[in-house]
Write an enzyme that holds these catalytic residues in place. Structure first.
Site, PDB file in Angstrom:
ATOM      1  N   SER A 216       0.836  -1.187   0.000  1.00 58.70           N
ATOM      2  CA  SER A 216       0.000   0.000   0.000  1.00 58.70           C
ATOM      3  C   SER A 216       0.883   1.254   0.000  1.00 58.70           C
ATOM      4  O   SER A 216       1.724   1.408  -0.889  1.00 58.70           O
ATOM      5  CB  SER A 216      -0.956  -0.045   1.191  1.00 58.70           C
ATOM      6  OG  SER A 216      -1.984   0.891   1.057  1.00 58.70           O
TER       7      SER A 216
ATOM      8  N   ASP B   4      -8.661  -4.470  -6.075  1.00 60.47           N
ATOM      9  CA  ASP B   4      -8.199  -3.679  -4.934  1.00 60.47           C
ATOM     10  C   ASP B   4      -8.999  -2.379  -4.814  1.00 60.47           C
ATOM     11  O   ASP B   4      -9.036  -1.586  -5.748  1.00 60.47           O
ATOM     12  CB  ASP B   4      -6.710  -3.356  -5.102  1.00 60.47           C
ATOM     13  CG  ASP B   4      -6.055  -2.902  -3.815  1.00 60.47           C
ATOM     14  OD1 ASP B   4      -6.645  -2.068  -3.109  1.00 60.47           O
ATOM     15  OD2 ASP B   4      -4.949  -3.385  -3.511  1.00 60.47           O
TER      16      ASP B   4
ATOM     17  N   HIS C  69      -7.404  -5.752  -0.650  1.00 61.90           N
ATOM     18  CA  HIS C  69      -6.282  -4.821  -0.704  1.00 61.90           C
ATOM     19  C   HIS C  69      -4.982  -5.606  -0.586  1.00 61.90           C
ATOM     20  O   HIS C  69      -4.611  -6.078   0.494  1.00 61.90           O
ATOM     21  CB  HIS C  69      -6.417  -3.819   0.440  1.00 61.90           C
ATOM     22  CG  HIS C  69      -5.436  -2.694   0.392  1.00 61.90           C
ATOM     23  ND1 HIS C  69      -5.023  -2.094  -0.783  1.00 61.90           N
ATOM     24  CD2 HIS C  69      -4.791  -2.027   1.390  1.00 61.90           C
ATOM     25  CE1 HIS C  69      -4.177  -1.128  -0.515  1.00 61.90           C
ATOM     26  NE2 HIS C  69      -4.018  -1.068   0.805  1.00 61.90           N
TER      27      HIS C  69
END
Length: 514
Positions: free
Chosen positions: A227, A453, A483
């Site tokens: 991320s 995602d 995610h």
């Protein structure tokens, strides 16, 4: 209220528990302060997490019974004055299992920004056991986070009110209240953390990474970024391309977007995830308990949120489930397909007048523990984003953009559009419109994108590959949900990532895992 929802491990771990840039120079010159590079870390048993890290018990033993070790590394407060004041950065590690074949340290950043690596790495230890055969697994609290000179803003009671407020105003009075609350939060950050706010940019954290590499004794940085951790890794590769070892970026932030474009991309990503959630529910053999069709599921959610705007329902006593809390709770559940069952249960409860599950999901997003105490996740997230992002948006700008955001997502559009005012009147100017991740001369970086995602939409992986430059980024696609890709346990993804990190085998560019 959302800033940019690049949360991953810190928030997801809490959910499981609750529900059980410019630098003056840019070059590959390494760290200048020889005294700091020669420091020796004093590794010892890890203490219980601090309040800023989220509290709780010390990390459980490793799967093989080994113990986690923690240490503190000194780094310059101001990288433009590396011989000036220092701050303490908290580190955690698990030693490699096969010392005879040890490659070095593999450093993780789990995202946020604002997530504590000290609490996140032990929570996901089983996922990385194969990698621990040849690496010391290392993570850290980035500057401003957890035990690393944490940014502190409002207290727990103030944060309860802040996250219950109406973050999608419908009239002048609500807009004024939102602006006032945002200004009060930002002023509290300046009052309580004035010294740190200018020094929490991603470029500062990247310099810390290079110091960490040297102190750990590695000639190259071996890195696993997830991320926001992909943005940090990209910035590191730009500053120190010759120091990049084996690196993996998973759940990739689009480095070409400014804050507005990133928020709009997330509106599309969360809407796509919601559509996938609704389709999954109605396609199962048993009857979907929250709607008869995909559109019916979404319509019922929309009606719930509309009703909550004026009539909150009981949540976790004494707090109620507001429209804003419900929206953030739904978003949190969309981070992982494993949480879709909780979202279904939460919606069922809410339709019956009980908002407890959705409120617990919202608490997880915001770093609130069951005892009512908050980690500094929200404070650090705001501070780092506002230090990084140059644009400052006002209400007039947001109102002009609302039609575009609503077209991207009827459910999340307003929520993410109004989140753009989070840096209004911030005490420190933002560094740039978007990060520079160009890294000519770097070793190959494996860039993994997930087509489902919600928080870092799939398109960002290709943008990262292009921005890193020719011959650097190697794209791998996972056709899945949630995610990130590696923690999905998909054998194809795991095999490609492990093959590169452990054996140096670069996958064929464009590989697709299903």
């Amino acid at each position: 209220m959302p800033t940019r929802l690049r949360l991953r491990a810190a928030a997801l771990t809490a959910t499981a528990v609750l529900l059980s840039t410019a630098l003056a120079s840019c070059g590959d010159d390494g760290t200048k302060d020889e005294d700091l590079t020669r420091q020796e870390l004093d590794w010892e048993a890890c203490p219980a997490p601090s309040d800023a890290q989220g509290g709780g018990a010390p990390p459980s033993p490793l799967p093989d019974g080994g113990e986690w070790q923690c240490a503190t590394m000194k780094a310059p407060l101001d990288w433009d004055d590396p011989k000036g004041d220092t701050i303490d950065l908290a580190l955690i590690r698990a030693r490699a299992g096969d010392t005879s074949r040890r490659i070095g340290s593999l450093i993780f950043n789990f995202g946020g920004p604002g997530g504590s690596g000290i609490t996140s790495l032990p929570s996901f230890a089983e996922d990385y056991e194969t990698l621990r055969t040849r690496y010391d697994l290392v993570s850290f609290d980035p500057r401003g986070v957890g035990r690393s000179a944490p940014v502190i803003c409002e207290n727990d009671q103030q944060l309860d009110a802040y996250f219950q407020q109406d973050a999608t105003p419908d009239d002048d009075a609500e807009r004024t209240e939102l602006l006032d609350n945002t200004r009060e939060f930002n002023e509290a950050c300046e009052q309580n953390s004035k010294k740190m706010l200018p020094h929490v940019r991603t470029t500062d954290a990247a310099r810390d990474l290079d110091l960490m590499r040297q102190v750990l004794g590695d000639g190259k940085l071996h890195y696993f970024g997830i991320s926001y951790g992909t943005e940090l890794g990209g910035v590191y590769a730009h500053l120190f391309p010759k120091r990049v070892g084996r690196a993996v970026f998973d759940a990739v932030v689009d480095p070409t977007q400014n804050a507005e474009q990133g928020s709009l991309g997330q509106a599309k990503g969360f809407q796509r995830a919601l559509d996938n959630f609704a389709q999954d529910c109605v396609s199962k053999a048993e009857e979907c308990p929250i709607g008869t069709s995909v559109q019916d599921v979404k319509n019922r959610i929309a009606r719930l949120l509309e009703d909550l705007d004026s009539r909150p329902i009981p949540g976790v006593f004494p707090r109620e489930l507001t429209q804003t809390a419900a929206t953030s709770g739904i978003a949190q559940a969309l981070y992982s397909q494993d949480f879709w069952e909780y979202l279904t249960q939460g919606l069922q409860q809410a339709y019956a007048g009980d908002g407890s599950i959705l409120l617990l999901l919202s608490d997880s997003m915001n770093g609130r523990e069951e005892n009512g105490e908050y980690s500094n996740l929200a404070a650090a997230n705001t501070a780092i984003n506002c230090a990084d992002d140059k644009p400052r948006y006002d209400t007039a700008f947001v109102e002009r953009k609302l039609p575009e955001f609503r077209a991207a997502s009827a459910l999340f559009g307003d929520y993410l559009a109004w989140g753009m005012i989070s840096c209004t009147d911030w005490a420190v100017p933002g560094a740039a419109d978007h990060p520079d991740v160009s890294a000519p001369g770097s070793a190959p970086i494996l860039v993994v994108g997930n087509t489902g995602d919600p928080a870092t939409p799939y398109e960002g992986a290709r943008k990262m590959v292009d921005a890193l430059g020719e011959g650097v980024g190697v794209e791998l696609t996972y056709q899945g949900q949630g995610h990130g890709a590696y923690d999905s346990e998909n054998k194809c993804v795991r095999g490609a990532v492990n093959g590169y990190l452990l054996d140096g085998k670069v996958p064929r560019a464009g590989t697709v895992c299903t």
